[in-house]
Write a protein that holds these residues in place. Structure first.
Motif, mmCIF file in Angstrom:
data_model
loop_
_atom_site.group_PDB
_atom_site.id
_atom_site.type_symbol
_atom_site.label_atom_id
_atom_site.label_comp_id
_atom_site.label_asym_id
_atom_site.label_seq_id
_atom_site.Cartn_x
_atom_site.Cartn_y
_atom_site.Cartn_z
ATOM 1 N N LEU A 199 -31.903 -18.368 -3.872
ATOM 2 C CA LEU A 199 -32.098 -19.447 -4.845
ATOM 3 C C LEU A 199 -33.404 -19.218 -5.591
ATOM 4 N N HIS A 200 -33.335 -19.245 -6.932
ATOM 5 C CA HIS A 200 -34.556 -19.184 -7.749
ATOM 6 C C HIS A 200 -34.692 -20.527 -8.423
ATOM 7 N N ILE A 201 -35.705 -21.305 -8.040
ATOM 8 C CA ILE A 201 -35.898 -22.611 -8.681
ATOM 9 C C ILE A 201 -37.367 -22.695 -9.075
ATOM 10 N N HIS A 202 -37.676 -23.083 -10.305
ATOM 11 C CA HIS A 202 -38.998 -22.924 -10.948
ATOM 12 C C HIS A 202 -39.606 -21.595 -10.516
ATOM 13 N N THR A 203 -40.733 -21.566 -9.759
ATOM 14 C CA THR A 203 -41.295 -20.254 -9.411
ATOM 15 C C THR A 203 -40.984 -19.889 -7.974
ATOM 16 N N CYS A 204 -40.119 -20.652 -7.340
ATOM 17 C CA CYS A 204 -39.881 -20.496 -5.911
ATOM 18 C C CYS A 204 -38.639 -19.639 -5.665
ATOM 19 N N ILE A 205 -38.709 -18.791 -4.662
ATOM 20 C CA ILE A 205 -37.554 -17.960 -4.300
ATOM 21 C C ILE A 205 -37.265 -18.206 -2.829
ATOM 22 N N GLU A 206 -36.061 -18.611 -2.511
ATOM 23 C CA GLU A 206 -35.769 -18.978 -1.125
ATOM 24 C C GLU A 206 -34.301 -18.669 -0.823
ATOM 25 N N GLU A 207 -34.009 -18.318 0.433
ATOM 26 C CA GLU A 207 -32.607 -18.102 0.803
ATOM 27 C C GLU A 207 -31.904 -19.436 0.919
ATOM 28 N N VAL A 208 -30.638 -19.443 0.534
ATOM 29 C CA VAL A 208 -29.924 -20.721 0.530
ATOM 30 C C VAL A 208 -28.482 -20.491 0.982
ATOM 31 N N GLN A 209 -27.918 -21.512 1.580
ATOM 32 C CA GLN A 209 -26.524 -21.422 2.013
ATOM 33 C C GLN A 209 -25.752 -22.585 1.406
ATOM 34 N N ILE A 210 -24.555 -22.283 0.918
ATOM 35 C CA ILE A 210 -23.696 -23.370 0.439
ATOM 36 C C ILE A 210 -23.016 -23.942 1.677
ATOM 37 N N THR A 211 -23.379 -25.174 2.049
ATOM 38 C CA THR A 211 -22.834 -25.708 3.311
ATOM 39 C C THR A 211 -21.509 -26.428 3.094
ATOM 40 N N ALA A 212 -21.317 -27.005 1.904
ATOM 41 C CA ALA A 212 -20.052 -27.708 1.668
ATOM 42 C C ALA A 212 -19.779 -27.753 0.183
ATOM 43 N N LEU A 213 -18.494 -27.696 -0.172
ATOM 44 C CA LEU A 213 -18.104 -27.891 -1.569
ATOM 45 C C LEU A 213 -17.602 -29.328 -1.671
ATOM 46 N N ILE A 214 -18.146 -30.095 -2.597
ATOM 47 C CA ILE A 214 -17.790 -31.516 -2.652
ATOM 48 C C ILE A 214 -16.628 -31.757 -3.607
ATOM 49 N N CYS A 215 -16.730 -31.257 -4.840
ATOM 50 C CA CYS A 215 -15.596 -31.423 -5.756
ATOM 51 C C CYS A 215 -15.707 -30.419 -6.894
ATOM 52 N N LEU A 216 -14.627 -30.213 -7.583
ATOM 53 C CA LEU A 216 -14.629 -29.372 -8.778
ATOM 54 C C LEU A 216 -14.849 -30.283 -9.981
ATOM 55 N N VAL A 217 -15.458 -29.731 -11.033
ATOM 56 C CA VAL A 217 -15.664 -30.511 -12.244
ATOM 57 C C VAL A 217 -14.898 -29.826 -13.361
ATOM 58 N N ASP A 218 -14.129 -30.595 -14.096
ATOM 59 C CA ASP A 218 -13.376 -30.014 -15.205
ATOM 60 C C ASP A 218 -14.345 -29.713 -16.343
ATOM 61 N N ILE A 243 -15.821 -18.044 -3.509
ATOM 62 C CA ILE A 243 -16.991 -18.524 -2.777
ATOM 63 C C ILE A 243 -16.565 -19.709 -1.918
ATOM 64 N N CYS A 244 -16.825 -19.619 -0.628
ATOM 65 C CA CYS A 244 -16.446 -20.690 0.298
ATOM 66 C C CYS A 244 -17.708 -21.272 0.923
ATOM 67 N N PRO A 245 -17.589 -22.408 1.612
ATOM 68 C CA PRO A 245 -18.746 -22.910 2.348
ATOM 69 C C PRO A 245 -19.218 -21.856 3.344
ATOM 70 N N GLY A 246 -20.545 -21.779 3.536
ATOM 71 C CA GLY A 246 -21.084 -20.752 4.428
ATOM 72 C C GLY A 246 -21.565 -19.528 3.676
ATOM 73 N N TYR A 247 -21.391 -19.553 2.347
ATOM 74 C CA TYR A 247 -21.807 -18.413 1.527
ATOM 75 C C TYR A 247 -23.326 -18.423 1.364
ATOM 76 N N ASN A 248 -23.980 -17.277 1.544
ATOM 77 C CA ASN A 248 -25.441 -17.188 1.416
ATOM 78 C C ASN A 248 -25.842 -16.487 0.125
ATOM 79 N N ALA A 249 -26.899 -16.965 -0.506
ATOM 80 C CA ALA A 249 -27.408 -16.322 -1.719
ATOM 81 C C ALA A 249 -28.923 -16.545 -1.775
#
Length: 564
Positions: A479-498, A471-477
């Motif tokens: 988003l399901h958050i509480h009862t809301c459904i919306e298209e979303v794009q990952i615009t930037a990856l900030i960091c990885l978490v161990d 998955i790279c920046p610019g990836y579209n999916a």
């Protein structure tokens, strides 16, 4: 003879005939008492049976038919289902039926089956109104999740029957109808799968709702669909739940398919965790199946396979998960313990639900009511679960993100009208000051002093659960958050978490792949309501889905203000 002469002749005669009739009528009318009281049929009168009919039963049935036809001619003020014929009761106004000879009161059995059928259609099980002085029971929303055909709706139907929310006659009717379709084991699920399509295919599509009460608590059953095409509906259902019941089938082969890579058992358990369900009860269903026959080995085998997975999703096996065997079709171990299963010593399902500790909810917090559904019915009606705060009648609220000011006209909690409602209750609100078209599921009702946050860009920590490539920046999916459904794009990856240590990488990653945890910036297509996970967990967790699969779960860390 001239034909012209005969014609008037016959007219003359006709005139004379009419005149004589008029004369007779006039004399009759003069003797009429015009000021007589209007005739009011006495609805409660016992049915009139001529004496000869008591001897011959065939005539008796005939009079029944008359009664049935006469049923429609009652006074409109009194609906027929309130009409109770009680033999020894005096009529109001001193009219007594004592002097009419023996009174025969028809019983329902005699009335023939047609009458019974009609009654069944009309007698929907009524939810008992709560007494005002009774302390309010705690509301708990239970969502039934699991693979398709594991028996979620059947268990739901059986519970409603055992707690008396569906009467026996309705179930017998379902059983008859199901037999006609050669689906006789499905009849219990019809209590929750109400529309035709769901019944024909035997698959739940929408999230079914029903209520039942125990001594201490008031439960709302949310019966989620198990089919993978309807996972978005299931997410909406799980987002309203406090407690999830994962139903798995112990039948040989069925448990395995539900649990393999493509099965819904895994996906649902994971989605429930993201939706904020803290406690999971695993019901091992179909224990009465010939291939299982209440065997302890099979039960343990299912348990062994599930525990490591549930642990991975984030449930704590010691505290959050409770396993129990049951049979939805026979109702064994749902309300009463069963003799078939001596090795299970815990409480049956409903008592176990009753014994759970109370959930702590803040009734004095800000009002947050995510909208699940809306429709028009003498105004605008919305459905949703009050996550925090309390709402009362005639209160002014604000609908976010569009900032519409609305007023609450009436409040229904589980279809019972109330004046105020606390957190955790499923509500129907009738609103004033907003059109139904202006509301979308996923909007949120707030109080004007404390509005929820809305925006399009936010930073979140996400865990990639399954995705074949990177998955790279610019990836579209989606988003399901509480009862809301919306298209979303990952615009930037900030960091990885161990995963183990929780350390963040110093450099920006170029991509993330399956099983990695990262912090990313996401941007939605439209403005949505959301909160950070820290402030308000129910509105800060989300799932990302794409191509019918759940790709990632995550939580909102920070809201980013829009740069105009």
């Amino acid at each position: 003879m001239d034909p012209r002469d005969t014609a008037p002749d016959s007219w003359e005669q006709e005139d004379d005939v009419e005149a004589t009739i008029d004369g007779q009528l006039e004399s009759a009318f003069t003797s009429l008492n015009v000021n007589a009281k209007p005739f009011v049929p006495n609805v409660n009168a016992a049915e009139f049976v001529p004496t000869f009919a008591m001897k011959a039963h065939s005539e008796n049935l005939d009079s029944m038919a008359r009664l049935e036809n006469g049923d429609t001619e009652m006074t409109p003020e009194e609906p027929w289902d309130q009409k109770e014929v009680e033999p020894n009761e005096e009529e109001p106004g001193g009219r007594c039926c004592g002097d009419r000879g023996p009174v025969v009161v028809a019983t329902t059995e005699e009335m023939g089956s047609e009458m019974v059928e009609e009654e069944e259609e009309m007698l929907a099980p009524k939810v008992p109104p709560t007494q005002p002085d009774a302390p309010k029971k705690e509301h708990i929303n239970v969502v039934f999740i699991g693979h398709v055909d594991a028996g979620k709706s059947t268990i739901g139907g059986q519970i409603m029957y055992l707690t008396g929310m569906v009467d026996k006659r309705t179930l017998e009717k379902y059983e008859r109808e199901a037999k006609e379709k050669n689906r006789e084991t499905w009849y219990l699920s019809w209590a929750l799968d109400t529309n035709q399509e769901e019944r024909d295919k035997g698959k739940t599509v929408e999230v079914g709702r029903a209520y039942f009460e125990t001594d201490k608590k008031h439960f709302t059953i949310l019966d989620a669909p198990g089919h993978k095409s309807f996972v978005p509906n299931m997410i909406g259902g799980a987002s309203q739940a406090d407690l999830a019941v994962l139903v798995i089938s112990a039948r040989k082969g069925e448990f395995e398919t539900g649990f393999e890579k493509g099965g819904q058992t895994r996906e649902h358990a994971m989605l429930a965790k993201t939706a904020g369900v803290k406690h999971l009860i695993v019901l091992v269903n179909k224990m009465d199946d010939p291939t299982v026959n209440w065997s302890l080995e099979r039960y343990e085998e299912c348990k062994e396979k599930l525990v490591p997975f549930l642990k991975k999703v984030g449930f704590n096996p010691k505290k959050d998960i409770h396993f129990m065997p049951c049979s939805g079709l026979t109702g064994a171990n749902l309300k009463e313990p069963t003799d078939m299963c001596p090795w299970y010593t815990g409480l049956p399902f409903i008592p176990h639900l009753d014994s759970l500790p109370n959930f702590n909810r803040s009734s004095d917090g800000p009002i947050r009511l995510p909208i699940v559904d809306k429709y028009k019915d003498m105004g605008t009606v919305i459905l949703g679960k009050l996550e925090s705060g309390s709402i009362s009648k005639a209160q002014q609220l604000v609908m976010m993100p569009n900032r519409h000011v609305v007023e609450v006209l009436s409040l229904l909690s589980d279809d019972v009208e109330t004046d105020d409602a606390g957190p955790g209750e499923n509500l129907k609100l009738r609103l004033k000051g907003i059109e139904e078209e202006e509301i979308l599921p996923g909007f949120i009702l707030c109080n004007a002093e404390n509005l929820c946050h809305s925006g399009r860009t936010f930073d979140a920590q996400i865990v990639i659960i399954e995705h074949k490539s990177i998955i790279c920046p610019g990836y579209n999916a989606v988003l399901h958050i509480h009862t809301c459904i919306e298209e979303v794009q990952i615009t930037a990856l900030i960091c990885l978490v161990d995963k183990k240590s929780g350390e963040k990488s110093k450099t920006r990653p170029r991509f993330v792949k399956q099983d990695q945890v990262c912090i990313a910036r996401l941007r939605t297509a439209g403005t949505i309501c959301l909160e950070t996970f820290k402030d308000f967990p129910q509105m800060g967790r989300f799932t990302l889905r794409d191509e019918g699969k759940t790709i990632a779960i995550g939580k909102v860390l920070k809201l980013v203000a829009e740069r105009d």
